[in-house]
Motif scaffolding. Structure first.
Motif, short mmCIF file in Angstrom:
data_model
loop_
_atom_site.label_atom_id
_atom_site.label_comp_id
_atom_site.label_asym_id
_atom_site.label_seq_id
_atom_site.Cartn_x
_atom_site.Cartn_y
_atom_site.Cartn_z
N SER A 30 9.22 6.37 -43.21
CA SER A 30 8.84 5.18 -42.10
C SER A 30 9.20 3.92 -42.68
O SER A 30 9.16 2.91 -41.94
CB SER A 30 7.75 5.61 -41.27
OG SER A 30 6.64 5.69 -42.57
N HIS A 33 12.13 1.85 -41.44
CA HIS A 33 12.19 1.51 -40.11
C HIS A 33 12.69 0.00 -39.93
O HIS A 33 12.06 -1.05 -40.56
CB HIS A 33 10.96 1.56 -39.40
CG HIS A 33 11.25 1.26 -37.93
ND1 HIS A 33 11.97 2.09 -36.94
CD2 HIS A 33 10.76 0.22 -37.15
CE1 HIS A 33 11.87 1.50 -35.76
NE2 HIS A 33 11.23 0.52 -35.78
N SER A 37 18.75 3.34 -41.34
CA SER A 37 18.86 4.62 -40.13
C SER A 37 19.91 5.56 -40.49
O SER A 37 20.76 5.46 -41.19
CB SER A 37 19.11 3.79 -38.70
OG SER A 37 20.36 3.57 -38.73
N GLU A 38 19.40 6.91 -40.06
CA GLU A 38 20.39 7.84 -40.13
C GLU A 38 20.31 8.66 -38.96
O GLU A 38 19.47 8.95 -38.27
CB GLU A 38 19.80 8.83 -41.19
CG GLU A 38 20.69 10.14 -41.57
CD GLU A 38 20.02 10.94 -42.55
OE1 GLU A 38 20.28 10.52 -44.09
OE2 GLU A 38 19.69 11.94 -42.41
N GLU A 39 21.63 9.15 -38.56
CA GLU A 39 21.60 10.06 -37.30
C GLU A 39 20.83 11.39 -37.60
O GLU A 39 20.91 11.77 -38.66
CB GLU A 39 23.09 10.44 -37.10
CG GLU A 39 23.97 9.25 -36.53
CD GLU A 39 25.30 9.49 -36.33
OE1 GLU A 39 25.80 9.53 -34.87
OE2 GLU A 39 26.13 9.87 -37.09
N THR A 199 24.94 6.96 -41.86
CA THR A 199 23.64 6.48 -42.39
C THR A 199 23.93 5.02 -42.73
O THR A 199 24.91 4.48 -43.37
CB THR A 199 23.61 7.30 -43.67
OG1 THR A 199 23.11 8.62 -43.45
CG2 THR A 199 22.06 6.79 -44.28
#
Length: 258
Positions: A30, A33, A37-39, A199
């Motif tokens: 977290s 954030h 980011s990663e799918e 990513t």
């Protein structure tokens, strides 16, 4: 055309220092954030895990990390055990999983597992370091199953190669190799799926944190050892706005024949 603003050396140093100071225990990302980011994989591992756990009587979660993923199941089985080999994660997992009534067992990072034969009707693992297939088969009851989301060969290789140059993917992380090893251990493969996930890293602090936490990406990573590469990557992120890599994942589910 206006010249692109350059971030000062002080900003680079501050970002690197920030990424190096964040605790990396557990498997909670977290802190990234807004920075990275990663799918998500299309099969929805958390939902599959919850479904299998709801139907189990005795379950074992291997390489649980800090227990964050396992803690999300709404209906734990009557007997729930988790293992973790990295000492800083063990106490984190015990706190995280206390509400589920799970036992967390500190183990070595090699076989054998400290459980009797045919002890569990479900074994699970998200992103295991190794899958000891004969041990999975041994602790499963006949008719039991193993569900795992694993790191695929060449995952985030763009990031690895920015630090260490080209290197061949690990064969053990190829889904077809995992499936063959499962069959050799006497297990039947019932599901095998793969995914490539975008990513994105938006600052060098995120990169430093990620490399400290996901240690197999650059196995000998330290800030001091790789400061020149960090600076080059920082300048690239500043110029382009982000650094894009691709995570590779595969889902494998097997059943132990009756």
């Amino acid at each position: 055309m206006a010249e692109t603003a350059r971030v000062s050396t002080t900003d680079f140093d501050e970002l690197v220092t920030e990424g190096a100071a964040v605790p990396v225990q557990g498997w909670d990302f977290s802190w990234l954030h807004g920075r990275a980011s990663e799918e998500r994989a299309p099969w929805g591992y958390a939902a599959l895990l919850a479904d299998r756990m709801a139907d189990a009587g005795a379950a074992l979660d291997l390489d649980t990390g800090g227990g964050e993923v396992l803690a999300g199941i709404p209906r734990p089985p009557r007997l729930l055990v988790a293992t973790e080999a990295w000492p800083p994660n063990v106490e984190v997992a015990r706190r995280t999983l206390r509400g589920l009534g799970a036992s967390v067992v500190a183990v070595a990072d090699r076989p054998p597992l400290p459980f009797r034969d045919a002890a569990f009707d479900l074994v699970t693992s998200r992103h295991p370091v190794h899958t000891w297939w004969p041990e999975v088969a041994r602790v499963l009851r006949p008719g039991g199953r193993y569900l795992s989301q694993q790191i695929g060969a060449g995952t985030v290789r763009e990031l690895s190669e920015a630090f260490v140059g080209p290197r061949p993917p690990r064969d053990s992380q190829r889904p077809e190799v995992a499936a063959a090893a499962a069959r050799a251990a006497g297990l039947r493969v019932v599901d095998l799926r793969t995914a490539t996930l975008r990513t994105v890293f938006r600052d060098i602090a995120a990169v430093v944190y990620f490399l400290r936490k996901v240690v197999w990406t650059v196995p000998d990573f330290t800030v001091d050892r790789y400061r020149p590469q960090l600076r080059r990557l920082h300048e690239r992120i500043e110029a382009e706005g982000e650094f894009v890599a691709h995570a590779r994942r595969f889902l494998i589910e097997v059943v132990k024949p009756d």
